[in-house]
Design an enzyme around this catalytic site. Structure first.
Site, PDB file in Angstrom:
ATOM      1  NE  ARG A 179      -3.480  12.333  -6.889  1.00 59.48           N
ATOM      2  CZ  ARG A 179      -4.800  12.490  -6.825  1.00 59.48           C
ATOM      3  NH1 ARG A 179      -5.334  13.556  -6.236  1.00 59.48           N
ATOM      4  NH2 ARG A 179      -5.598  11.583  -7.360  1.00 59.48           N
ATOM      5  CB  CYS A 235       4.030  31.017 -16.648  1.00 56.40           C
ATOM      6  SG  CYS A 235       3.542  32.044 -18.029  1.00 56.40           S
ATOM      7  CD  GLU A 236       2.835  25.433 -18.659  1.00 57.82           C
ATOM      8  OE1 GLU A 236       1.874  25.227 -19.431  1.00 57.82           O
ATOM      9  OE2 GLU A 236       4.030  25.373 -19.015  1.00 57.82           O
ATOM     10  N   PRO A 273       0.830  -1.214   0.000  1.00 56.04           N
ATOM     11  CG  PRO A 273       0.111  -0.925   2.204  1.00 56.04           C
ATOM     12  CD  PRO A 273       0.829  -1.891   1.301  1.00 56.04           C
ATOM     13  N   GLY A 274       0.356   2.283  -0.646  1.00 56.49           N
ATOM     14  CA  GLY A 274       1.048   3.568  -0.662  1.00 56.49           C
ATOM     15  C   GLY A 274       0.093   4.689  -0.309  1.00 56.49           C
ATOM     16  NE  ARG A 275      -4.053   6.917  -4.694  1.00 58.94           N
ATOM     17  CZ  ARG A 275      -3.758   7.745  -5.681  1.00 58.94           C
ATOM     18  NH1 ARG A 275      -3.952   9.035  -5.521  1.00 58.94           N
ATOM     19  NH2 ARG A 275      -3.288   7.292  -6.825  1.00 58.94           N
ATOM     20  CE1 TYR A 309       2.306   7.931  -6.204  1.00 61.43           C
ATOM     21  CE2 TYR A 309       0.168   7.791  -5.149  1.00 61.43           C
ATOM     22  CZ  TYR A 309       1.297   7.177  -5.639  1.00 61.43           C
ATOM     23  OH  TYR A 309       1.430   5.823  -5.555  1.00 61.43           O
ATOM     24  CE1 TYR A 324      -1.829  10.563 -13.026  1.00 62.32           C
ATOM     25  CE2 TYR A 324      -1.728  11.473 -10.815  1.00 62.32           C
ATOM     26  CZ  TYR A 324      -1.176  10.703 -11.811  1.00 62.32           C
ATOM     27  OH  TYR A 324       0.006  10.055 -11.598  1.00 62.32           O
TER      28      TYR A 324
END
Length: 427
Positions: A324, A355-356, A286-288, A383, A328
């Site tokens: 994220r 600047c995006e 497991p991570g998140r 993340y 995503y």
């Protein structure tokens, strides 16, 4: 003192008289001391999330390996190392990090599709538990490296079971079109090849189907397909000592209701028992689900910019801090650090200074804010810092770990000198 209810999905993050706290520590003074953007993590939340896996696997032979790509900060790794966890790594850099945090090399699993010879060699030197190999070509290279250092590399083969985890395409890893793993129908041939090589020792089988999974059904399907393969592989005379079912369990970002880890594993263990594999060592990665809802990102409102079609709330956190949403189109709840019940609200897109046009943290959020206010971007423990960058020559944020009433700085804010020290303007 008026202690209000915890925020949904965040049992250790709550309000006291309208002020947002992580455990017993208010966020506003932390932002004043350390500046913004600032990541703040709850140690208790991490350990509670880990305990759910431990309950689900109690009484079994198991190893929980934290998938450190979710959050690789040393202070976070130390929490899991001291709790007895192993680690799932995907690079030589991650190996160095977990060793620096006190990890036991015998509890480290090395995953990833592109391991280099140098990374393999170092992992063999320190004595990791297992390589999760992901291609026939990698098997041949690992065998060669192991023979060069007079060792046998312990391996499991990552199987691609072609199971749809019903999540974002970028984090679906178990479908036929994925770069990860060995195709289900090629697995037996790969295992036979590995078992015949003198530098390898086959010890297990591995499967990981994706991330932010909120439905138990894909796990159940993957388990059945993996166990079908185990039967086939062992019928060919190759014994598998552990079964690694990866991670990927989701968290509550926006009213998501993933199964609790203990309930999920109670169900999956029934499947293993029914098929006669309940005595095998179970490995999970497991991570998140261990860190995601443990963290918040505190950011200051710089400007409010009303527009004919959109109102913009411009904050000092950006896509380099929280990638994220840009990557995503992910949703993070955004909360005022201090509630202002007497202030009128408006609907804003919450955006950063990068600047995006893709630099946004939240769209169409109802907020009662003014310049100088603090906002908390929720569910930022996974993340975020692990994927942070210096885009627009922005320094990476500071990080604080909260344990009860104690708050400890685990990463200082990056300075411009930190960014420039590896570069040269010389011709």
């Amino acid at each position: 003192m008026n202690v209000e209810a915890a925020l949904p999905g965040h049992p250790q993050i709550h309000r006291v008289d309208g002020a947002l706290h992580v455990e017993s520590v208010p966020l506003a003074p932390l932002a004043q001391s350390h500046g913004t953007p600032l990541f703040v993590y709850s140690k208790a939340w991490m350990l509670e999330a880990l305990a759910s896996y431990q309950r689900g696997l109690a009484g079994r032979d198991y190893l929980i390996c934290y998938a450190m790509k979710a959050n690789s900060s040393l202070g976070v790794l130390k929490v899991f190392a001291e709790a007895g966890c192993g680690f799932d790594i995907v690079s030589g850099g991650e190996l160095a990090r977990v060793l620096a945090a006190g990890a036991d090399p015998a509890k480290i699993i090395f995953s990833g599709v592109g391991k280099t010879r140098a990374e393999m060699r170092r992992a063999l030197e320190v004595g990791i538990a297992c390589f999760n190999v992901e291609s026939a070509a990698e098997i041949d290279v690992l065998n060669e490296v192991a023979l060069q250092v007079d060792q046998r590399a312990p391996i499991s083969v990552r199987i691609n079971p072609n199971v749809d985890p019903k999540t974002h395409p970028y984090i679906s890893t178990g479908l036929k079109a994925s770069k990860f793993g060995v195709a289900h129908d090629e697995a037996l041939a790969v295992y036979r090849r590995a078992a015949a090589l003198p530098g390898l020792q086959v010890v297990g089988i591995d499967c990981h189907i994706g991330s932010q999974i909120t439905d138990a059904a894909p796990y159940a399907e993957a388990v059945e397909r993996v166990l079908d393969l185990v039967e086939t592989i062992e019928a060919a005379g190759i014994r598998l000592h552990h079964l690694d079912f990866g991670g990927g369990l989701g968290i509550d970002y926006r009213g998501d209701v993933p199964p609790a880890a203990d309930a999920l594993w109670a169900r999956l263990l029934e499947q293993l028992d029914a098929r006669g594999f309940g005595d095998r060592r179970i490995v999970v990665e497991p991570g998140r689900s261990l860190v995601g809802n443990a963290g918040v990102c505190v950011t200051e409102v710089l400007y409010l910019k009303p527009g004919e079609e959109k109102n913009f709330c411009i904050v000092d956190a950006a896509m380099n801090d929280l990638p994220r949403p840009a990557m995503y189109q992910a949703f993070h709840r955004i909360e005022p650090v201090q509630q202002q019940a007497d202030r009128a609200g408006a609907t804003y897109d919450v955006v950063g200074p990068v600047c995006e046009s893709g630099d946004w943290l939240g769209r169409d959020r109802l907020l009662a804010v003014k310049a100088g206010d603090l906002l908390a971007v929720m569910s930022s423990g996974a993340y975020s810092m692990a994927m942070a960058s210096n885009y627009n020559t922005r320094g990476r944020a500071a990080e604080v770990l909260v344990d009860g009433a104690e708050a400890r700085l685990i990463r200082r804010r990056e300075t411009i000198d930190d960014q420039l020290r590896l570069e040269s303007a010389s011709a």
